[in-house]
Design a protein around this motif. Structure first.
Motif, PDB file in Angstrom:
ATOM      1  N   THR A   1      68.216 -29.735 -25.815  1.00 59.58           N
ATOM      2  CA  THR A   1      67.981 -30.008 -24.389  1.00 59.58           C
ATOM      3  C   THR A   1      67.133 -31.264 -24.282  1.00 59.58           C
ATOM      4  N   TRP A   2      67.334 -31.981 -23.194  1.00 62.89           N
ATOM      5  CA  TRP A   2      66.586 -33.227 -22.952  1.00 62.89           C
ATOM      6  C   TRP A   2      66.623 -33.489 -21.456  1.00 62.89           C
ATOM      7  N   THR A   3      65.468 -33.400 -20.811  1.00 62.10           N
ATOM      8  CA  THR A   3      65.434 -33.582 -19.354  1.00 62.10           C
ATOM      9  C   THR A   3      64.867 -34.915 -18.924  1.00 62.10           C
ATOM     10  N   GLY A   4      64.308 -35.662 -19.829  1.00 58.30           N
ATOM     11  CA  GLY A   4      63.620 -36.903 -19.475  1.00 58.30           C
ATOM     12  C   GLY A   4      62.119 -36.699 -19.443  1.00 58.30           C
ATOM     13  N   THR A   5      61.690 -35.437 -19.288  1.00 60.50           N
ATOM     14  CA  THR A   5      60.258 -35.121 -19.344  1.00 60.50           C
ATOM     15  C   THR A   5      59.940 -34.094 -20.410  1.00 60.50           C
ATOM     16  N   SER A   6      60.953 -33.392 -20.902  1.00 60.99           N
ATOM     17  CA  SER A   6      60.752 -32.424 -21.981  1.00 60.99           C
ATOM     18  C   SER A   6      62.031 -32.321 -22.809  1.00 60.99           C
TER      19      SER A   6
END
Length: 190
Positions: A106-111
Protein backbone atom coordinates in the motif's frame (compact mmCIF):
# COMPACT_ATOMS: atom_id res chain seq x y z
CA UNK A 1 30.13 -34.52 -45.49
CA UNK A 2 28.75 -36.89 -42.84
CA UNK A 3 31.40 -35.64 -40.40
CA UNK A 4 30.14 -32.07 -40.89
CA UNK A 5 26.54 -33.24 -40.43
CA UNK A 6 27.49 -35.05 -37.20
CA UNK A 7 29.26 -31.95 -35.90
CA UNK A 8 26.26 -29.78 -36.82
CA UNK A 9 23.88 -32.21 -35.09
CA UNK A 10 26.09 -32.32 -31.99
CA UNK A 11 26.31 -28.51 -31.91
CA UNK A 12 22.51 -28.23 -32.25
CA UNK A 13 21.97 -30.73 -29.41
CA UNK A 14 24.43 -28.89 -27.15
CA UNK A 15 22.72 -25.54 -27.81
CA UNK A 16 19.25 -27.07 -27.29
CA UNK A 17 20.40 -28.72 -24.03
CA UNK A 18 21.94 -25.45 -22.82
CA UNK A 19 18.77 -23.47 -23.53
CA UNK A 20 16.56 -26.11 -21.88
CA UNK A 21 18.88 -26.32 -18.91
CA UNK A 22 18.95 -22.52 -18.62
CA UNK A 23 15.17 -22.40 -18.95
CA UNK A 24 14.77 -24.87 -16.09
CA UNK A 25 16.99 -22.77 -13.83
CA UNK A 26 14.99 -19.61 -14.49
CA UNK A 27 11.98 -21.09 -12.70
CA UNK A 28 13.69 -20.21 -9.43
CA UNK A 29 14.93 -16.85 -10.68
CA UNK A 30 11.76 -14.81 -10.25
CA UNK A 31 9.43 -14.07 -7.33
CA UNK A 32 5.77 -15.05 -7.23
CA UNK A 33 4.73 -11.55 -6.16
CA UNK A 34 5.34 -8.16 -7.65
CA UNK A 35 3.47 -5.61 -9.67
CA UNK A 36 0.30 -6.62 -11.52
CA UNK A 37 1.93 -5.70 -14.84
CA UNK A 38 5.52 -5.85 -16.04
CA UNK A 39 5.11 -2.42 -17.70
CA UNK A 40 6.36 -0.10 -14.97
CA UNK A 41 6.88 3.62 -14.62
CA UNK A 42 10.02 4.84 -12.90
CA UNK A 43 11.09 8.18 -11.49
CA UNK A 44 13.97 9.71 -9.60
CA UNK A 45 13.57 10.14 -5.85
CA UNK A 46 17.18 11.24 -5.38
CA UNK A 47 20.56 10.88 -6.99
CA UNK A 48 21.72 10.19 -10.49
CA UNK A 49 19.09 10.24 -13.22
CA UNK A 50 21.63 9.23 -15.88
CA UNK A 51 22.44 5.98 -14.04
CA UNK A 52 18.70 5.34 -13.58
CA UNK A 53 18.00 5.98 -17.26
CA UNK A 54 20.73 3.57 -18.38
CA UNK A 55 19.70 0.92 -15.85
CA UNK A 56 16.01 1.08 -16.85
CA UNK A 57 16.88 0.85 -20.55
CA UNK A 58 18.73 -2.45 -20.00
CA UNK A 59 15.41 -4.21 -19.28
CA UNK A 60 13.49 -2.70 -22.19
CA UNK A 61 13.19 -4.99 -25.20
CA UNK A 62 13.88 -8.23 -23.29
CA UNK A 63 10.14 -8.99 -23.16
CA UNK A 64 7.17 -7.38 -24.89
CA UNK A 65 5.32 -7.81 -21.57
CA UNK A 66 7.80 -5.89 -19.38
CA UNK A 67 9.34 -2.43 -19.71
CA UNK A 68 10.29 0.76 -17.91
CA UNK A 69 8.87 4.18 -18.85
CA UNK A 70 10.07 7.42 -17.21
CA UNK A 71 7.59 9.44 -15.13
CA UNK A 72 8.54 12.90 -13.86
CA UNK A 73 5.64 13.43 -11.41
CA UNK A 74 6.56 13.75 -7.74
CA UNK A 75 5.07 14.20 -4.28
CA UNK A 76 6.48 14.61 -0.77
CA UNK A 77 7.66 10.98 -0.78
CA UNK A 78 9.42 11.28 -4.12
CA UNK A 79 8.22 10.24 -7.52
CA UNK A 80 4.62 9.16 -8.12
CA UNK A 81 6.05 6.47 -10.42
CA UNK A 82 5.73 2.81 -9.46
CA UNK A 83 9.50 2.43 -9.08
CA UNK A 84 11.42 5.26 -7.42
CA UNK A 85 15.20 5.33 -7.76
CA UNK A 86 17.74 6.58 -5.24
CA UNK A 87 21.06 6.08 -7.00
CA UNK A 88 24.44 7.20 -5.66
CA UNK A 89 22.86 9.59 -3.17
CA UNK A 90 22.69 7.60 0.10
CA UNK A 91 25.62 6.02 1.94
CA UNK A 92 25.59 2.23 2.33
CA UNK A 93 24.14 1.33 5.76
CA UNK A 94 26.57 -1.58 6.19
CA UNK A 95 30.03 -2.20 4.79
CA UNK A 96 29.67 -4.32 1.66
CA UNK A 97 26.08 -3.23 0.87
CA UNK A 98 25.68 -2.20 -2.76
CA UNK A 99 21.93 -1.64 -3.08
CA UNK A 100 18.46 -2.81 -2.11
CA UNK A 101 14.86 -2.88 -3.31
CA UNK A 102 11.93 -2.28 -0.96
CA UNK A 103 8.45 -3.31 -2.21
CA UNK A 104 5.19 -1.88 -0.81
CA UNK A 105 1.67 -3.30 -0.93
CA UNK A 106 0.00 0.00 0.00
CA UNK A 107 1.13 3.55 -0.68
CA UNK A 108 -1.04 6.60 -0.03
CA UNK A 109 1.48 9.40 -0.37
CA UNK A 110 1.55 9.86 3.41
CA UNK A 111 1.93 6.26 4.58
CA UNK A 112 2.98 2.88 3.21
CA UNK A 113 2.87 -0.81 4.11
CA UNK A 114 5.85 -3.04 3.31
CA UNK A 115 5.22 -6.01 1.03
CA UNK A 116 6.69 -9.50 0.93
CA UNK A 117 8.11 -11.04 -2.23
CA UNK A 118 4.85 -12.95 -2.74
CA UNK A 119 2.50 -9.94 -2.25
CA UNK A 120 1.08 -7.73 -4.97
CA UNK A 121 3.06 -4.47 -5.02
CA UNK A 122 1.95 -0.93 -5.79
CA UNK A 123 5.34 0.78 -5.27
CA UNK A 124 9.02 -0.10 -5.00
CA UNK A 125 11.98 1.95 -3.83
CA UNK A 126 15.33 0.95 -5.32
CA UNK A 127 18.69 2.08 -3.98
CA UNK A 128 22.21 1.91 -5.36
CA UNK A 129 24.34 3.11 -2.46
CA UNK A 130 27.34 5.41 -2.30
CA UNK A 131 30.23 3.10 -1.49
CA UNK A 132 33.90 2.85 -2.40
CA UNK A 133 33.14 -0.62 -3.82
CA UNK A 134 31.22 1.09 -6.66
CA UNK A 135 34.04 3.34 -7.81
CA UNK A 136 33.01 3.70 -11.49
CA UNK A 137 29.80 4.65 -13.28
CA UNK A 138 29.79 1.18 -14.88
CA UNK A 139 29.79 -0.55 -11.48
CA UNK A 140 27.14 1.85 -10.15
CA UNK A 141 24.97 1.28 -13.23
CA UNK A 142 25.34 -2.50 -12.92
CA UNK A 143 24.06 -2.38 -9.34
CA UNK A 144 21.24 -0.04 -10.39
CA UNK A 145 20.27 -2.44 -13.21
CA UNK A 146 20.34 -5.32 -10.70
CA UNK A 147 18.05 -3.47 -8.25
CA UNK A 148 15.64 -2.43 -11.02
CA UNK A 149 15.56 -6.11 -11.99
CA UNK A 150 14.33 -6.88 -8.47
CA UNK A 151 11.48 -4.40 -9.00
CA UNK A 152 10.51 -6.53 -12.04
CA UNK A 153 10.35 -9.54 -9.63
CA UNK A 154 13.73 -10.94 -10.70
CA UNK A 155 15.47 -12.93 -7.95
CA UNK A 156 19.12 -13.86 -7.53
CA UNK A 157 19.97 -16.91 -9.67
CA UNK A 158 20.39 -20.21 -7.83
CA UNK A 159 24.12 -20.39 -8.71
CA UNK A 160 26.66 -17.60 -8.25
CA UNK A 161 28.50 -18.80 -11.38
CA UNK A 162 25.48 -18.01 -13.59
CA UNK A 163 26.17 -15.24 -16.09
CA UNK A 164 23.47 -12.77 -14.98
CA UNK A 165 23.07 -9.15 -13.89
CA UNK A 166 21.03 -10.62 -11.00
CA UNK A 167 24.04 -12.36 -9.43
CA UNK A 168 25.03 -10.53 -6.25
CA UNK A 169 28.26 -8.56 -6.06
CA UNK A 170 30.22 -5.90 -7.89
CA UNK A 171 30.03 -6.21 -11.68
CA UNK A 172 32.03 -4.57 -14.47
CA UNK A 173 29.23 -4.85 -17.07
CA UNK A 174 25.70 -3.51 -16.66
CA UNK A 175 24.09 -5.37 -19.58
CA UNK A 176 21.42 -7.94 -18.86
CA UNK A 177 22.35 -11.44 -20.06
CA UNK A 178 20.49 -14.30 -21.77
CA UNK A 179 19.69 -15.77 -18.35
CA UNK A 180 18.07 -12.46 -17.31
CA UNK A 181 16.02 -12.27 -20.53
CA UNK A 182 14.74 -15.82 -20.07
CA UNK A 183 13.92 -15.16 -16.40
CA UNK A 184 12.03 -11.99 -17.32
CA UNK A 185 10.10 -13.84 -20.01
CA UNK A 186 9.38 -16.69 -17.56
CA UNK A 187 7.79 -14.16 -15.18
CA UNK A 188 5.96 -11.86 -17.61
CA UNK A 189 5.85 -13.62 -20.98
CA UNK A 190 7.69 -13.11 -24.28
Amino acid sequence: MSKLKNISTLFFLLVAFSVLNLSNHTQAAEWSGGFVSGHLTWGVGSGSSSIATTAASQWNGASSKASYTYSSGSNQYGSTAQVVTHFNSINAPLSGDLGVMYPYKTWTGTSATSATLSDTWVKAMVYQYKTTLLDTDTKRTATATHEMGHALSMAHPPGESTLSIMVQGVKTDYSIQLYDRLSLQQKWGK
